[in-house]
Design an enzyme around this catalytic site. Sequence first.
Site, PDB file in Angstrom:
ATOM      1  N   TRP A   1       4.322  -3.947   7.781  1.00 58.41           N
ATOM      2  CA  TRP A   1       3.981  -3.386   9.093  1.00 58.41           C
ATOM      3  C   TRP A   1       4.797  -4.000  10.219  1.00 58.41           C
ATOM      4  CZ3 TRP A   1       2.251   1.176   8.879  1.00 58.41           C
ATOM      5  CH2 TRP A   1       1.385   1.569   7.849  1.00 58.41           C
TER       6      TRP A   1
ATOM      7  N   ASP B   1      -0.386  -6.756  16.669  1.00 58.68           N
ATOM      8  CA  ASP B   1      -0.977  -5.659  15.912  1.00 58.68           C
ATOM      9  C   ASP B   1      -2.127  -6.247  15.097  1.00 58.68           C
ATOM     10  OD1 ASP B   1      -1.670  -3.762  14.036  1.00 58.68           O
ATOM     11  OD2 ASP B   1       0.333  -3.496  13.203  1.00 58.68           O
TER      12      ASP B   1
ATOM     13  N   LYS C   1      -8.966   0.983   9.883  1.00 55.58           N
ATOM     14  CA  LYS C   1      -9.049  -0.101   8.921  1.00 55.58           C
ATOM     15  C   LYS C   1     -10.420  -0.765   9.010  1.00 55.58           C
ATOM     16  CE  LYS C   1      -4.909   1.011   8.024  1.00 55.58           C
ATOM     17  NZ  LYS C   1      -3.638   0.479   8.459  1.00 55.58           N
TER      18      LYS C   1
HETATM   19  C1  LIG Z   1      -2.403   0.981   8.929  1.00 57.24           C
HETATM   20  C2  LIG Z   1      -1.629   0.099   9.794  1.00 57.24           C
HETATM   21  C3  LIG Z   1      -0.748   0.618  10.752  1.00 57.24           C
HETATM   22  C4  LIG Z   1      -0.445   2.096  10.916  1.00 57.24           C
HETATM   23  O1  LIG Z   1      -1.541   2.857  11.266  1.00 57.24           O
HETATM   24  P1  LIG Z   1      -1.475   4.465  11.272  1.00 57.24           P
HETATM   25  O2  LIG Z   1      -2.715   4.827  12.007  1.00 57.24           O
HETATM   26  O3  LIG Z   1      -1.453   4.911   9.855  1.00 57.24           O
HETATM   27  O4  LIG Z   1      -0.259   4.871  12.003  1.00 57.24           O
HETATM   28  C5  LIG Z   1      -0.070  -0.282  11.549  1.00 57.24           C
HETATM   29  N1  LIG Z   1      -0.251  -1.612  11.417  1.00 57.24           N
HETATM   30  C6  LIG Z   1      -1.093  -2.132  10.504  1.00 57.24           C
HETATM   31  C7  LIG Z   1      -1.253  -3.614  10.406  1.00 57.24           C
HETATM   32  C8  LIG Z   1      -1.811  -1.301   9.672  1.00 57.24           C
HETATM   33  O5  LIG Z   1      -2.648  -1.815   8.757  1.00 57.24           O
END
Ligand SMILES: *Cc1c(COP(=O)(O)O)cnc(C)c1O
Length: 361
Positions: free
Chosen positions: A103, A173, A197
Site C-alpha cells: 500500500w 494511511d 477494513k
Molecule cells: C485497502 C487499503 C487501501 C485501498 O482502499 P480502497 O478503498 O480499496 O481503494 C489503501 N490502503 C490500505 C492500507 C488498505 O488496506
Amino acid sequence: MKYDRSFNFSAGPAMMPEPVLEEIRDEMMNYRGSGTSVMEMSHRSKAFQQIAADAEADLRKLMNIPDNYKVLFIQGGGTVQFAMVPMNLMKNGKAVYIETGAWSKKAIAEAKKYGEVIVAASSKDKNFSYVPDCSDLDIPEDADYVYICENETIHGLTYNKLPNTKGHILVSDQSSMFLSRPCNVADYGLIWAGVQKNVGPAGMAVVIIREDLLRDDLAPYVPAYMSYKTHADNDSMYNTPNCWAIYCCGKVFRYLLDNGGVEAMEQRNIEKAKILYDFLDNSKMFQGTVEKADRSLMNVPFVTASKESDDAVVAATKAAGFDNLKGHRSVGGLRASIYNAMPKEGVEALVAFLKDYEAKN
Ligand SMILES: *Cc1c(COP(=O)(O)O)cnc(C)c1O
C-alpha cells in the site's frame, strides 16, 4: 454462531459488529419514523443531517480529535487518497515516503505523478517483513510532508513508533488499523482511512486534516472534488455523499463508544492477536512472515513450507467455515485479518482448527 454466519477473516470488506448489523436491519424499512429507509433519504434532510453530525461527533469523541482538525467523509475509498494527498499537500512539489509494503508502494507510484518522491527508508530488501528505522531520516528541508502506511494490510506489519519527521507534517494511511488502538491525532497533519477494513461498508474514506493544511491556492486543474477544502467548506456534502456508508460508520462509532472505546479495542486486539501469534511461534507447520516487533494486530500473514500445502490448508479452512484466509497474491500463503469486529471466539476456533490440522498432517 447466530444467523449461521461464518468467521470471516477477509482483509476487506470485512466483518462488522453483529449488534450494528441488527440495528441497521431493524431500521431498514422505516428509519425512526421518517417513513423511508436511509438509502432513500435526501442527504439534505433533517434526519440525514443528524446522522452525519452524530457520526462526526462520535468519531471526534472516540479519537479525541482536537478542534483545529476537520473530519471529512470522502468517496473513492482509499485509492483516491493516494492522489488527493499529493494534490493538496505538495506545495514545494517534494515529499518523503516510507516504503513498507504494497500500500505504501501504491501511494508512492501515485504521488510521483505530482512531484518528486523521496523514499527515505524501505524494507523492500527483506520483502517488507519489518518496519525500517525511522528515527533519523534524511528529510530535505523543503519536503512538504512525510508519508507512512501505518499498518500494511497485505504484508502484515505495523508501526509501534512514529517516524521522527524533524518538524515536517506526518501523513498516515490508517485504513487497516483505524480505531484499533488509541492514537494522538495532534502528532499528524493528516490521517486517512478507507472504512471497509475496520469500520463499515466500502467506498468511502475518513480524512482527519489539520485546518491550516486546507488550501485555496491549488493548481487550477485540480478537480473541485479532489480539494480537501471543498469538502471541509461543505461539511462533506459538496455533492451527494456516500450516505449509506456514513450511516453505517456512525453506528460503528457509537458501538465502539458504548463498548469501552479504542482503549478497550486495543486490549481485545492484543489478546486476540496473541492467541494466533503464540500458536504460530510454537508451530512446526505454520510460520509468521513478519519480525516480531513489527507484527500487525490486525493482519496476520503466515505460510507453510510450500504453495501446495498452503492451498490445501486454505481449502480445509474454507470447508470448516472459516472464510477468506487465502493470502494476498503478492505474498502467498495465508492471512487472517482480525479487525475489531472479529470476536475472540473466531480466533480461538481458527487456532484450534489449525492445531488439529497440523496434528493430522
Ligand atoms: C485497502 C487499503 C487501501 C485501498 O482502499 P480502497 O478503498 O480499496 O481503494 C489503501 N490502503 C490500505 C492500507 C488498505 O488496506
